[in-house]
Design a protein around this motif. Structure first.
Motif, PDB file in Angstrom:
ATOM      1  N   ALA A  88      46.205  46.007  -5.581  1.00 61.72           N
ATOM      2  CA  ALA A  88      47.132  47.138  -5.488  1.00 61.72           C
ATOM      3  C   ALA A  88      46.946  47.943  -4.193  1.00 61.72           C
ATOM      4  N   TYR A  89      45.827  47.731  -3.500  1.00 64.17           N
ATOM      5  CA  TYR A  89      45.658  48.398  -2.204  1.00 64.17           C
ATOM      6  C   TYR A  89      46.824  48.030  -1.294  1.00 64.17           C
ATOM      7  N   VAL A  90      47.271  48.972  -0.459  1.00 64.86           N
ATOM      8  CA  VAL A  90      48.264  48.590   0.545  1.00 64.86           C
ATOM      9  C   VAL A  90      47.597  47.610   1.503  1.00 64.86           C
ATOM     10  N   THR A  91      48.379  46.701   2.040  1.00 67.42           N
ATOM     11  CA  THR A  91      47.811  45.654   2.894  1.00 67.42           C
ATOM     12  C   THR A  91      47.299  46.203   4.220  1.00 67.42           C
ATOM     13  N   ALA A  92      47.754  47.382   4.612  1.00 63.57           N
ATOM     14  CA  ALA A  92      47.273  48.089   5.800  1.00 63.57           C
ATOM     15  C   ALA A  92      47.580  49.565   5.588  1.00 63.57           C
ATOM     16  N   VAL A  93      46.797  50.437   6.215  1.00 57.70           N
ATOM     17  CA  VAL A  93      47.085  51.864   6.071  1.00 57.70           C
ATOM     18  C   VAL A  93      48.525  52.125   6.500  1.00 57.70           C
ATOM     19  N   VAL A  94      49.128  53.127   5.886  1.00 59.86           N
ATOM     20  CA  VAL A  94      50.547  53.410   6.122  1.00 59.86           C
ATOM     21  C   VAL A  94      50.656  54.598   7.089  1.00 59.86           C
ATOM     22  N   PRO A  95      51.101  54.353   8.324  1.00 59.38           N
ATOM     23  CA  PRO A  95      51.234  55.434   9.305  1.00 59.38           C
ATOM     24  C   PRO A  95      52.294  56.467   8.893  1.00 59.38           C
ATOM     25  N   ASN A  96      52.207  57.619   9.520  1.00 59.64           N
ATOM     26  CA  ASN A  96      53.141  58.714   9.254  1.00 59.64           C
ATOM     27  C   ASN A  96      54.599  58.254   9.349  1.00 59.64           C
ATOM     28  N   ASN A  97      55.392  58.655   8.364  1.00 60.54           N
ATOM     29  CA  ASN A  97      56.834  58.383   8.300  1.00 60.54           C
ATOM     30  C   ASN A  97      57.196  56.893   8.285  1.00 60.54           C
ATOM     31  N   THR A  98      56.341  56.096   7.657  1.00 58.01           N
ATOM     32  CA  THR A  98      56.641  54.676   7.458  1.00 58.01           C
ATOM     33  C   THR A  98      56.344  54.321   6.002  1.00 58.01           C
ATOM     34  N   THR A  99      56.588  53.073   5.666  1.00 58.41           N
ATOM     35  CA  THR A  99      56.335  52.591   4.311  1.00 58.41           C
ATOM     36  C   THR A  99      55.507  51.319   4.385  1.00 58.41           C
ATOM     37  N   GLY A 100      54.545  51.202   3.485  1.00 60.57           N
ATOM     38  CA  GLY A 100      53.717  50.012   3.393  1.00 60.57           C
ATOM     39  C   GLY A 100      53.763  49.475   1.981  1.00 60.57           C
ATOM     40  N   SER A 101      53.179  48.302   1.789  1.00 61.08           N
ATOM     41  CA  SER A 101      53.211  47.733   0.440  1.00 61.08           C
ATOM     42  C   SER A 101      51.900  47.015   0.125  1.00 61.08           C
ATOM     43  N   SER A 102      51.726  46.752  -1.163  1.00 60.01           N
ATOM     44  CA  SER A 102      50.540  46.059  -1.650  1.00 60.01           C
ATOM     45  C   SER A 102      50.861  44.591  -1.871  1.00 60.01           C
ATOM     46  N   ASN A 103      49.865  43.857  -2.279  1.00 62.50           N
ATOM     47  CA  ASN A 103      50.082  42.495  -2.743  1.00 62.50           C
ATOM     48  C   ASN A 103      50.586  42.565  -4.184  1.00 62.50           C
ATOM     49  N   ALA A 104      51.016  41.442  -4.708  1.00 61.68           N
ATOM     50  CA  ALA A 104      51.464  41.390  -6.097  1.00 61.68           C
ATOM     51  C   ALA A 104      50.279  41.690  -7.011  1.00 61.68           C
ATOM     52  N   THR A 105      50.525  42.552  -7.997  1.00 64.09           N
ATOM     53  CA  THR A 105      49.491  42.993  -8.927  1.00 64.09           C
ATOM     54  C   THR A 105      50.010  42.856 -10.345  1.00 64.09           C
ATOM     55  N   THR A 106      49.292  42.124 -11.172  1.00 67.47           N
ATOM     56  CA  THR A 106      49.696  41.960 -12.569  1.00 67.47           C
ATOM     57  C   THR A 106      49.118  43.102 -13.392  1.00 67.47           C
ATOM     58  N   LEU A 107      50.009  43.818 -14.073  1.00 67.55           N
ATOM     59  CA  LEU A 107      49.602  44.962 -14.878  1.00 67.55           C
ATOM     60  C   LEU A 107      49.701  44.632 -16.361  1.00 67.55           C
ATOM     61  N   LYS A 108      48.627  44.892 -17.066  1.00 69.19           N
ATOM     62  CA  LYS A 108      48.574  44.709 -18.525  1.00 69.19           C
ATOM     63  C   LYS A 108      48.785  46.071 -19.191  1.00 69.19           C
ATOM     64  N   LYS A 109      49.087  46.054 -20.491  1.00 69.12           N
ATOM     65  CA  LYS A 109      49.283  47.305 -21.228  1.00 69.12           C
ATOM     66  C   LYS A 109      48.077  48.206 -21.072  1.00 69.12           C
ATOM     67  N   GLY A 110      48.357  49.489 -20.881  1.00 67.11           N
ATOM     68  CA  GLY A 110      47.292  50.471 -20.737  1.00 67.11           C
ATOM     69  C   GLY A 110      47.708  51.572 -19.785  1.00 67.11           C
ATOM     70  N   GLU A 111      46.761  52.420 -19.460  1.00 66.67           N
ATOM     71  CA  GLU A 111      47.006  53.519 -18.527  1.00 66.67           C
ATOM     72  C   GLU A 111      46.123  53.350 -17.301  1.00 66.67           C
ATOM     73  N   TYR A 112      46.691  53.732 -16.169  1.00 59.06           N
ATOM     74  CA  TYR A 112      46.013  53.626 -14.893  1.00 59.06           C
ATOM     75  C   TYR A 112      46.150  54.963 -14.170  1.00 59.06           C
ATOM     76  N   VAL A 113      45.205  55.235 -13.293  1.00 61.82           N
ATOM     77  CA  VAL A 113      45.237  56.422 -12.447  1.00 61.82           C
ATOM     78  C   VAL A 113      45.432  55.944 -11.018  1.00 61.82           C
TER      79      VAL A 113
END
Length: 130
Positions: A88-113
């Protein structure tokens, strides 16, 4: 002999069908969870999604510094990197006024912070997976 050949053909067709279905599932597009960070906070405090595979899109909306993203199962020590869901980490830090993304992450039932240690966001943002 005809029965043997028929069984062999049936076995091959079942095998190829199963492999094709498996490949289709692996190639299925992931869903995107879009989050926005402003100075010191995420604008989305709580998100509810279904189980599945997601990428996280993290927008840096004029924070003034690079941002990141950390996801941890609720109740685990967020300061311990071993508890972080690293895909779920972004693949690189996201500079000001841009958008970054993570790798695919499989989420199971539950709560996350989720939080950003670079932007010093609060750690009470919750992702609920139903």
């Amino acid at each position: 002999m005809k029965k043997l050949i028929s069984m062999f053909v049936l076995l091959l067709s079942v095998t190829f069908t199963a492999q094709a279905q498996d490949k289709m599932m692996k190639d299925a597009p992931t869903k995107v969870i879009a989050l926005e960070q402003t100075k010191g906070e995420f604008t989305q405090k709580q998100i509810v999604v279904n189980e599945g595979t997601y990428t996280f899109s993290i927008a840096n909306n004029n924070v003034g510094t690079d941002v990141g993203f950390v996801l941890v199962p609720k109740g685990k020590d967020i300061s311990n990197p071993e508890n972080h869901i690293k895909t779920a980490y972004v693949t690189a830090v996201v500079p000001n006024n841009t958008t970054g993304s993570s790798n695919a992450t499989t989420l199971k039932k539950g709560e996350y912070v989720y939080f950003c240690p670079l932007n010093k966001t609060t750690t009470d943002n919750v992702l609920i997976v139903e």
